[in-house]
Write a protein that holds these residues in place. Structure first.
Motif, mmCIF file in Angstrom:
data_model
loop_
_atom_site.group_PDB
_atom_site.id
_atom_site.type_symbol
_atom_site.label_atom_id
_atom_site.label_comp_id
_atom_site.label_asym_id
_atom_site.label_seq_id
_atom_site.Cartn_x
_atom_site.Cartn_y
_atom_site.Cartn_z
ATOM 1 N N GLY A 118 -2.014 -10.292 -2.486
ATOM 2 C CA GLY A 118 -3.224 -10.049 -3.429
ATOM 3 C C GLY A 118 -3.493 -8.694 -3.456
ATOM 4 N N GLN A 119 -4.401 -8.227 -4.341
ATOM 5 C CA GLN A 119 -4.930 -7.153 -4.298
ATOM 6 C C GLN A 119 -6.102 -6.919 -3.184
ATOM 7 N N VAL A 120 -5.762 -5.992 -2.313
ATOM 8 C CA VAL A 120 -6.760 -6.044 -1.270
ATOM 9 C C VAL A 120 -7.125 -4.543 -0.679
ATOM 10 N N ASP A 121 -8.348 -4.277 -0.515
ATOM 11 C CA ASP A 121 -8.781 -2.816 -0.295
ATOM 12 C C ASP A 121 -8.299 -2.484 1.060
ATOM 13 N N GLN A 159 0.805 -1.151 -0.082
ATOM 14 C CA GLN A 159 -0.011 0.036 0.122
ATOM 15 C C GLN A 159 1.071 1.053 0.279
ATOM 16 N N TRP A 160 1.874 1.049 0.639
ATOM 17 C CA TRP A 160 2.837 2.348 0.867
ATOM 18 C C TRP A 160 3.530 2.574 -0.618
ATOM 19 N N ARG A 161 4.009 1.645 -1.185
ATOM 20 C CA ARG A 161 4.283 1.862 -2.540
ATOM 21 C C ARG A 161 3.283 2.258 -3.574
ATOM 22 N N GLY A 162 1.932 2.133 -3.392
ATOM 23 C CA GLY A 162 1.224 2.693 -4.235
ATOM 24 C C GLY A 162 0.909 1.619 -5.277
ATOM 25 N N ARG A 163 0.919 0.470 -5.254
ATOM 26 C CA ARG A 163 0.851 -0.586 -6.234
ATOM 27 C C ARG A 163 -0.818 -0.781 -6.066
ATOM 28 N N GLY A 164 -1.189 -1.254 -7.459
ATOM 29 C CA GLY A 164 -2.640 -1.597 -7.595
ATOM 30 C C GLY A 164 -3.512 -0.642 -7.563
ATOM 31 N N ASP A 165 -3.098 0.675 -8.043
ATOM 32 C CA ASP A 165 -4.171 1.974 -7.806
ATOM 33 C C ASP A 165 -4.276 2.208 -6.126
ATOM 34 N N GLY A 166 -3.240 2.175 -5.587
ATOM 35 C CA GLY A 166 -3.245 2.463 -4.025
ATOM 36 C C GLY A 166 -3.704 1.447 -3.118
#
Length: 567
Positions: free
Chosen positions: A413-416, A364-371
């Motif tokens: 994985g991609q997580v909100d 999340q800190w790196r901003g991957r996956g549109d934040g």
């Protein structure tokens, strides 16, 4: 604890003994036969302490059995079948010692290792006697061979040797400082000042790896003992062996009784030699593709500088001169639930929760996956290294530097991110993915170091590969004593503290060393972040550190929600 202890008590002598020992190492008043060791806050390091206590009672079982059978009810039949004499103490550990993988790693960092040490501050008895303390330390040094290590170097190659028990540095490694009447704040500053001096006096090249300073507060007040040991001779698990042994030796010397410390079944020298043989085994060599594949993981820079990303060590010889530190502490309430409710709900281990949260925070800190949190993250993980990979070895009472270090690719994985921090099912889904990835690594990663440093056929395949920019180490759970408890880590201190010379390379751009400290206020997770200030700005590290705690609190919220659902 945050986890409710079961009502069913022991039904026999063996069950009663195991319940008592479970409670002792976990710091609980009681444990029931159906309570899960890991759900009560146990971890792999506390498990080693438990095994040592059980062996002292004349019984034994393996760490692997505890992982598979985690309650007293499940273990008791195994213990009944394992009641046999302890393995003989075959080798006193004296003589040349094969360098272990972590020692090769340290040599390759570059820079001075003179100040590379660990220390702790324990409460000293008010009536402590200096001569008795020196005699007690001598007994402990003779008993634990790693405390007699001596290092030499020729043409860049290190050679390690354990001196015989009659070759000890002498009384000069125990000193007394008068601090009578000093207020607490001034005492803390005095200890800090002497810690730096003590670290510089250590001389592993001369076989002087231990220093004790007694801060004498007078005959009626508890003082402090600063115990500093070169890191080549000690690790986080070793302190759990050394402090009780030093206390027992001192009490025996003071009473005029013989000093009889529990035996050490496997010497550090034996273990190091067996590692070299293990590194050449076909089963280990089959791990080569696994480690090569992990190191192919994309690992974007953490800051503006990319100076340390292309070397095997991950650092350069100037890096530590610009090292900065940040310490954050999780609240007792969150820590308690993190150690008990979260593993119980997720059916996992504390270390797996910590690493899942770190992977989520970095993503999340790196901003991957549109934040959103997610995508694969590469992390260097330190383990205690005392794995069950060699038959007929027992390392539960062996002192030394056993640490293993290995890269992991964690993809939650991609997580909100907001949903995960709120404790929704997203937290559990991410954990299941990371848990599977961690458990797919054989023997808690010890094979990486074996292949990287001890196997001539595989060494070149792994040497020179970029190593992770982030390092992680969880030192487990350790209890701080109160002001009246002698020989325990002193209240208001950091249980285990590391020291390093300014020119010793920083192996990662960012490192986090975490430990859970139990005190009168409850358990607290303490995280010490270290980073290269020339590569990563402080605000970036603080942001990452705070995100990690956010993620951990998200797991706590998830466990609370699951308990409400089940109620």
């Amino acid at each position: 604890p945050g986890y409710r202890v079961s009502d069913r008590g022991p039904g026999g002598e063996r069950e009663a003994l195991l319940c008592r020992l479970f409670a002792e190492v976990l710091g609980l008043e009681r444990v029931g036969v159906d309570d899960n060791f890991f759900d009560l806050g146990g971890d792999s390091i506390i498990a080693i302490q438990l095994l040592a206590r059980i062996k002292k009672e004349g019984l034994t079982f393996s760490p692997r059995q505890l992982l598979q059978h985690q309650t007293v009810r499940e273990l008791v039949s195994l213990v009944e079948d394992a009641d046999k004499p302890a393995a003989p103490f075959v080798d006193g550990g004296t003589g040349p010692v094969t360098l272990t993988p972590i020692m090769h790693w340290l040599r390759d960092l570059g820079g001075s290792i003179d100040d590379f040490s660990q220390s702790t501050v324990v409460t000293a008895p008010p009536d402590l006697d200096l001569d008795h303390l020196r005699a007690a330390l001598g007994h402990v040094q003779r008993h634990h061979d790693a405390l007699r290590l001596q290092l030499s170097e020729a043409d860049g190659a290190w050679s390690l040797h354990v001196n015989p028990p009659d070759r000890l540095p002498g009384a000069s490694c125990v000193r007394r400082i008068d601090v009578a009447g000093l207020p607490a704040a001034e005492l803390a500053r005095t200890i800090t000042a002497h810690r730096s001096e003590a670290s510089r006096r250590l001389d592993v090249w001369a076989g002087a790896v231990t220093e004790i300073i007694w801060f004498d507060a007078g005959p009626t007040r508890p003082g402090r003992l600063l115990i500093m040991i070169h890191h080549l001779a000690v690790d986080g698990v070793s302190w759990r062996v050394l402090l009780p042994d030093l206390a027992a030796a001192y009490e025996a010397v003071s009473a005029g009784s013989p000093v009889a410390l529990p035996p050490v079944a496997t010497s550090f020298r034996q273990w190091a030699e067996r590692l070299r043989s293990e590194a050449m085994s076909p089963a280990r060599e089959r791990e080569l593709e696994l480690w090569s594949d992990i190191l192919e993981t994309a690992d974007p820079p953490l800051g503006d500088s990319d100076s340390d990303s292309d070397s095997d060590s991950g650092g350069d010889a100037e890096a530590v001169a610009t090292a900065r530190h940040l310490t954050l502490t999780l609240s007792p309430a969150s820590t308690r639930d993190l150690l008990t409710k979260v593993p119980a709900v997720l059916r996992g281990r504390v270390n797996e929760v910590l690493l899942t949260a770190l992977a989520l925070a970095v993503g999340q800190w790196r901003g991957r996956g549109d934040g959103a949190a997610g995508s694969a993250v590469l992390i260097d993980v330190e383990g205690h290294g005392r794995e069950e990979i060699v038959p007929d070895t027992d390392l539960s009472r062996t002192v030394g530097w056993f640490t293993s270090m290995f890269p992991v690719r964690l993809d939650p994985g991609q997580v909100d991110w907001q949903a995960m921090c709120a404790g929704t099912a997203a937290a559990g889904t991410a954990f299941e993915r990371v848990k599977e990835q961690l458990r797919a690594i054989p023997d808690n990663g010890i094979g990486f170091g074996l292949l990287r440093y001890l196997n001539e056929r595989t060494r070149s395949r792994l040497a020179g590969r970029p190593r992770p920019r982030i390092g992680f180490n969880y030192l487990g759970r350790i209890r701080l004593g109160d002001e009246a408890e002698s020989w325990a880590p002193a209240p208001g201190t950091q249980a285990i503290r590391g020291t390093r010379a300014p020119d010793l390379a920083l192996p990662h751009q960012v490192e986090v060393n975490a430990i859970t400290q139990d005190s009168a206020d409850g358990p607290q997770l303490v995280a010490i972040w270290t980073w290269d200030a020339e590569a990563v700005p402080e605000e970036a590290v603080r942001s990452l550190a705070e995100r990690w705690f956010q993620a951990l609190r998200g797991f706590v919220a998830h466990a609370a929600a699951a308990e409400e659902t089940d109620a």
